[in-house]
Design a protein around this motif. Structure first.
Motif: not given
Ligand code: ADE
Ligand code: PRP
Length: 177
Positions: A24-27, A66, A128, A130, A158
């Motif tokens: 997972v690339l977390f934003r 969030r 966000l 996803a 995303l």
């Molecule tokens: N929620 C689901 N996927 C995510 C992601 N890649 N970054 C941040 N929050 C998320």
């Protein structure tokens, strides 16, 4: 201008590899909360979208956790209500539920049954999108309460995960990765 503000907000969001799981690339949105000018840009971009493209709104619905950071700041500026959707078991009184898909199994989200009146114009807000599972469950929940979902609105989309394909209602994202 608008593109400058979008770039400033986008530039403040950091990317963390392999969080919370490998692959997972977390934003991370929290860096933008360190600078009130950038946070103000993020909120105003979402508020202006509603004012310009949607018009009057009765309720901003925010999705735990969030969505709670942006929803109330927006509702204050728009002069409308804020209503939370939470993970099950957190809200008192009679609640309406919708289930949604997680990576393994399902979870349930809830809103208080009296929080939205039939026919009210609702904008659903989250930080966000996803896979779109969370947002589509929220739409289902508002529809059960006979609210009219006029927009699903997120700060970040995303694109790879194509979550928007799950939605049948109008959708807008401020910025995309
Ligand atoms: N929620 C689901 N996927 C995510 C992601 N890649 N970054 C941040 N929050 C998320
Ligand atoms: C994140 C994010 C969205 C959701 C998007 O929340 O804030 O609500 O994931 O993912 P999806 O489009 O694949 O459903 P998370 O479930 O991590 O919960 P949190 O906000 O409580 O941390």
């Amino acid at each position: 201008d608008e593109n400058t503000r979008i770039s400033r907000v986008k530039g403040a969001i950091t990317a963390i590899q392999d969080f919370p799981k490998p692959g997972v690339l977390f934003r991370d949105i929290f860096p933008l909360f360190k600078d009130p000018a950038v946070l103000s840009d993020a909120v105003s971009l979402m508020v202006e979208h509603i004012k310009d493209k949607i018009g009057s709104v009765d309720v901003i619905v925010g999705l735990e956790a969030r969505g709670f950071l942006f929803g109330p700041m927006m509702s204050v500026q728009l002069g409308c209500s804020f209503v939370p959707i939470r993970k099950k078991g957190k809200l008192p009184g009679k609640c309406v539920q919708a289930s949604y898909l997680l990576e393994y199994g399902t979870d349930i989200m809830e809103a208080q049954a009296e929080a939205i009146k039939p026919g009210q114009k609702v904008v659903i807000v989250d930080d966000l999108i996803a896979t779109g599972g969370t947002m589509s469950a929220a739409v289902e929940l508002i529809s059960k309460m006979e609210g009219r979902v006029v927009e699903c609105l997120v700060l970040i989309e995303l694109l790879d995960l194509k979550g928007v394909a799950k939605l049948k209602h109008p959708f807008f994202s401020v910025l995309q990765f």
